[in-house]
Design a protein around this motif. Sequence first.
Motif, PDB file in Angstrom:
ATOM      1  N   SER A  66       0.825  -1.211   0.000  1.00 42.73           N
ATOM      2  CA  SER A  66       0.000   0.000   0.000  1.00 42.73           C
ATOM      3  C   SER A  66       0.857   1.258   0.000  1.00 42.73           C
ATOM      4  O   SER A  66       0.488   2.273  -0.598  1.00 42.73           O
ATOM      5  N   SER A  67       2.018   1.201   0.658  1.00 44.50           N
ATOM      6  CA  SER A  67       2.923   2.356   0.655  1.00 44.50           C
ATOM      7  C   SER A  67       3.423   2.642  -0.750  1.00 44.50           C
ATOM      8  O   SER A  67       3.451   3.794  -1.200  1.00 44.50           O
ATOM      9  N   LEU A  68       3.825   1.590  -1.455  1.00 49.42           N
ATOM     10  CA  LEU A  68       4.280   1.767  -2.831  1.00 49.42           C
ATOM     11  C   LEU A  68       3.144   2.285  -3.705  1.00 49.42           C
ATOM     12  O   LEU A  68       3.349   3.161  -4.552  1.00 49.42           O
ATOM     13  N   ALA A  69       1.942   1.759  -3.497  1.00 46.27           N
ATOM     14  CA  ALA A  69       0.784   2.197  -4.278  1.00 46.27           C
ATOM     15  C   ALA A  69       0.522   3.684  -4.063  1.00 46.27           C
ATOM     16  O   ALA A  69       0.291   4.439  -5.019  1.00 46.27           O
ATOM     17  N   ALA A  70       0.550   4.120  -2.805  1.00 43.83           N
ATOM     18  CA  ALA A  70       0.312   5.535  -2.498  1.00 43.83           C
ATOM     19  C   ALA A  70       1.397   6.418  -3.103  1.00 43.83           C
ATOM     20  O   ALA A  70       1.114   7.499  -3.634  1.00 43.83           O
ATOM     21  N   ALA A  71       2.640   5.960  -3.038  1.00 44.21           N
ATOM     22  CA  ALA A  71       3.746   6.734  -3.597  1.00 44.21           C
ATOM     23  C   ALA A  71       3.599   6.885  -5.102  1.00 44.21           C
ATOM     24  O   ALA A  71       3.840   7.972  -5.667  1.00 44.21           O
ATOM     25  N   LEU A  72       3.203   5.820  -5.785  1.00 44.32           N
ATOM     26  CA  LEU A  72       2.994   5.899  -7.225  1.00 44.32           C
ATOM     27  C   LEU A  72       1.869   6.877  -7.565  1.00 44.32           C
ATOM     28  O   LEU A  72       1.959   7.660  -8.522  1.00 44.32           O
ATOM     29  N   CYS A  73       0.792   6.834  -6.789  1.00 41.19           N
ATOM     30  CA  CYS A  73      -0.322   7.756  -7.025  1.00 41.19           C
ATOM     31  C   CYS A  73       0.137   9.213  -6.930  1.00 41.19           C
ATOM     32  O   CYS A  73      -0.214  10.051  -7.774  1.00 41.19           O
ATOM     33  N   LEU A  74       0.934   9.523  -5.916  1.00 47.56           N
ATOM     34  CA  LEU A  74       1.406  10.904  -5.742  1.00 47.56           C
ATOM     35  C   LEU A  74       2.383  11.299  -6.844  1.00 47.56           C
ATOM     36  O   LEU A  74       2.374  12.440  -7.311  1.00 47.56           O
ATOM     37  N   TYR A  75       3.226  10.364  -7.257  1.00 48.42           N
ATOM     38  CA  TYR A  75       4.155  10.681  -8.344  1.00 48.42           C
ATOM     39  C   TYR A  75       3.387  11.051  -9.606  1.00 48.42           C
ATOM     40  O   TYR A  75       3.696  12.058 -10.271  1.00 48.42           O
ATOM     41  N   PHE A  76       2.392  10.251  -9.968  1.00 50.54           N
ATOM     42  CA  PHE A  76       1.651  10.528 -11.188  1.00 50.54           C
ATOM     43  C   PHE A  76       0.749  11.753 -11.038  1.00 50.54           C
ATOM     44  O   PHE A  76       0.363  12.358 -12.036  1.00 50.54           O
ATOM     45  N   LEU A  77       0.425  12.136  -9.817  1.00 53.57           N
ATOM     46  CA  LEU A  77      -0.336  13.365  -9.585  1.00 53.57           C
ATOM     47  C   LEU A  77       0.544  14.598  -9.745  1.00 53.57           C
ATOM     48  O   LEU A  77       0.145  15.583 -10.387  1.00 53.57           O
ATOM     49  N   VAL A  78       1.775  14.535  -9.190  1.00 57.97           N
ATOM     50  CA  VAL A  78       2.594  15.727  -9.043  1.00 57.97           C
ATOM     51  C   VAL A  78       3.718  15.829 -10.075  1.00 57.97           C
ATOM     52  O   VAL A  78       3.950  16.897 -10.647  1.00 57.97           O
ATOM     53  N   ALA A  79       4.449  14.736 -10.292  1.00 60.77           N
ATOM     54  CA  ALA A  79       5.765  14.851 -10.922  1.00 60.77           C
ATOM     55  C   ALA A  79       5.888  14.220 -12.301  1.00 60.77           C
ATOM     56  O   ALA A  79       6.952  14.306 -12.918  1.00 60.77           O
TER      57      ALA A  79
END
Length: 528
Positions: free
Chosen positions: A96-109
Amino acid sequence: MAGEVVAGDLIVTACRRFLADLDDERFDFRPEAVEKAVNFIGLLKHFTGKSNGKRFVLEPWQVFIVANIVGFYWAGTDNRRFSSSYIEVARKNGKSSLAAALCLYFLVADGEGGAEVLLCANSKDQAKICFDMCRNYASTIDAKGSVLRAFRADIFFDATKSRLRVLAADDSKLDGFNCSFGLVDEFHAAKNSRVRDVIKSSMGMRQNPHLCTITTAGFDKTSPCYQLRSVAVEVLKGLKHDDELFVAIFSLDEGDDWQDEAVWVKANPNLDITVTSKYIRGQVQQAKNNPAEETSTVTKNLNKWCDTSDVWIPEHYILEATQPVDMAAFGEDALCYVGVDLASTSDLTAVAKLVVHEGLYYFKVDYYAPETALIEKPDKELYRYWKRMGMLHITPGNVTDYDYITNELMALGNTLSIAVIGYDKWNAVQWAIDATEKGLPLQEYSQAIGNFNKPTREMERLLLSGRAVLDDNDITRFCFRNVQLKRDHNGNVKPNKGLEKKKIDGVIAAIQALGIYLETPHYTNDIY
């Protein structure tokens, strides 16, 4: 691949695929894109337990996943190669941590203007857990919420007019999206693929969309998740071709002893990082003390799908036996033995052909269903998929057209020499009369357990010894996965499907074909 890191066969195969793709002229691999994603995730800070306040440093297995998702492009373009991914790993491994990190990357960067990131789960409660993790990670890089504005079910990144939203399968409205990155969490618990299908269909206007399905193993091999997993495994094994699907499945191999600590890391790449050996050791000990807990422990802590304790043929034998089979290639003089398993009226009918050639047993099974099965049956989505893939023949009306099957068998006689067609008389008396009148060589072959014992055991021997060849058909593999063995007091066995919704028709027809072959005298000149 060198064996220095203990890994399951499916991960070794994924690594082999990765290395081969680096040399494939169709693809560009861009390390700078990977570094950008890894560096962004490294800005996030953990917020629970012993890691609270520490930066998110990806483990090598996580870097491998990120590198594949963001690093590969179609050569000479700015179009990413992988548009979807299937990731499966045991509990407590930072999924879930990796999933959340991927979501934020594709949102922001990721550089997508007006990005729309959809974080999906099977229920509002599960969705809230995932979303809270995203919101907490966002707060570690923007504590004041001046750049990343978080609300009850949304996170906004105004710099690029982008939005992350959370939704669940039980939401009343699941449309109107323009998704750039979608993440489906714990897909194993999904009753259908509705949410995933909605997200996938909403990505058509994006240049580089990606749909990531990330889950642990489950208990139901008839679920849409296991169907997706089966396709993913077949892509890895080369049975199916999909250059846009990335697959990483961390699981035990067939034959591994789930009580052996040496194999636990295959399903737990974060062993002794986020999940401890001590914890798994305790879970395994409880399962040893109480066998009723074994299935749950093996499934959730060791990531092995276990919906039955009585697996007939391990799936890797079925995959190894699978290849395209062209019956016409054997020539008109080749003897063909046929097994027919007729449906009651409105369900699946299977017709299996067997040709024995140079010591190998070649099976090809055709499947039939009436057109109403695509609308009314509980498995209608699966039937529709099989029809689209050309694996299921649909006959007009609300009952299976047996005349259609008869005509197909008569046409087969123009390609091969049909020696005999075995059938069970239950539900087939009138069909047998009609087929016989048209000149087909029918012979009754009972599906009673005493009669099925010999060919069932012979089928097992052929598959385990590598002498059976199964035509490349999803339905056949589906049927084999559903088989449990039924036993009587005399030790006789035959395939049994256990639950009504499971299908084993293709296996029954193949065993009938083998049974009728075993009953037929065969003469050779070997004695000379």
